[in-house]
Design an enzyme around this catalytic site. Sequence first.
Site, PDB file in Angstrom:
ATOM      1  NE  ARG A 226      -1.272   2.474   2.782  1.00  0.00           N
ATOM      2  CZ  ARG A 226      -0.725   3.581   3.233  1.00  0.00           C
ATOM      3  NH1 ARG A 226      -0.667   4.651   2.465  1.00  0.00           N
ATOM      4  NH2 ARG A 226      -0.195   3.635   4.446  1.00  0.00           N
ATOM      5  CG  ASP A 227       3.236   4.222   3.115  1.00  0.00           C
ATOM      6  OD1 ASP A 227       3.169   5.142   2.286  1.00  0.00           O
ATOM      7  OD2 ASP A 227       3.523   4.404   4.309  1.00  0.00           O
TER       8      ASP A 227
ATOM      9  CG  HIS B  61       3.900   4.548   9.327  1.00  0.00           C
ATOM     10  ND1 HIS B  61       3.161   3.623   8.614  1.00  0.00           N
ATOM     11  CD2 HIS B  61       4.423   5.377   8.408  1.00  0.00           C
ATOM     12  CE1 HIS B  61       3.242   3.900   7.322  1.00  0.00           C
ATOM     13  NE2 HIS B  61       4.007   4.970   7.173  1.00  0.00           N
TER      14      HIS B  61
ATOM     15  CG  HIS C 234       7.875   7.548   5.679  1.00  0.00           C
ATOM     16  ND1 HIS C 234       7.501   7.601   4.359  1.00  0.00           N
ATOM     17  CD2 HIS C 234       6.819   7.002   6.333  1.00  0.00           C
ATOM     18  CE1 HIS C 234       6.280   7.108   4.221  1.00  0.00           C
ATOM     19  NE2 HIS C 234       5.829   6.740   5.404  1.00  0.00           N
TER      20      HIS C 234
ATOM     21  CB  CYS D 289       3.711  10.978   2.071  1.00  0.00           C
ATOM     22  SG  CYS D 289       2.256  11.997   2.289  1.00  0.00           S
TER      23      CYS D 289
ATOM     24  CG  ASN E 101       7.019   3.334   4.216  1.00  0.00           C
ATOM     25  OD1 ASN E 101       6.674   3.877   3.190  1.00  0.00           O
ATOM     26  ND2 ASN E 101       6.209   3.155   5.239  1.00  0.00           N
TER      27      ASN E 101
HETATM   28 ZN    ZN Z   1       3.874   6.081   5.419  1.00  0.00          ZN
END
Ligand code: ZN
Length: 303
Positions: free
Chosen positions: A14-15, A208, A210, A241, A250
């Site tokens: 996803r990310d 979370h 990055h 993002c 990430n």
């Molecule tokens: Zn993220």
Amino acid sequence: MPSDAVKVRGVGPRDGFQNEPEMIRTPDKVRLVEMLARTGVRRLEVTSFVRADVIPQLADAEKVLASAEIPDDVAVSALVPNQKGLERALAQRGRFSEVNLFLSASETHNRENVNRSVEESLQGIERTVARAREVGLRCEGVISVSFGCPYEGEVKPSRVFSIAERLRDAGCEEIAFGDTTGMANPAQVKEFFSAADDRAPGAELTAHFHNTRGQGLANVLAALEAGVRSLESSFGGLGGCPVPRGATGNIATEDLVSMLHEMGYETGIDLERLLDCAREAQRVLGRPPGSHVLTAGPVNWRR
Ligand code: ZN
């Protein structure tokens, strides 16, 4: 769960994928998701039900969820932006057990990202969580730019914690604090998470990070020292993002898992299998991913 166990949620599909400029073919996504799901990872964020015109890369969310063969002991989650996204996701009910819902800690980032005020986002999330829980889904609330905003600069922890309380009260069992554009430093992270348990008791707290500025693993260490045992990362260090442009990366799951294992933490993840996934991502994307352990090999490579 023993204190030496750390939960890792792979968010690469996803990310990671959502930030790729070249369209990734659905069968390639499905294959990578299936490979990841067989690494021993216990949590996997597989896709997002954001509108296809907003993130065309994930327009195949239904197909990926419906096709990927994932072992039952892997908790599968999908991002849903709002109630409409949730209803779309529910057509694949049975293929996932968790949803994640996001907003930003700063007004400007939230406005840039979803064109809403933070309060409007919170109210939308409250309605969406109520519906998700009605159908038995676990909910994770994600607070972007929790450690600093590229538009507004400093984000006060008190503001982040009050958003976290609203999410918990809405029914989120887990709250992830995102360093979306890599602005956090380890001292800040340690202070933040040391206070977080008192401010949002009853919810699982997830970090979370990055690696935008190379401080991702240092921030992980600080979070671990403050008692955090739930982390999110992306294989190959994919991700970023969409707002602002260029905010990428990430922390790489391979680097994270290698460090955790060397430190004596248990993740359930087989590092060699994970490296195979990163290599396959490299092949599919046609460029080297941003993972140190993939380049250097595991610490025990002489074995
Ligand atoms: Zn993220």
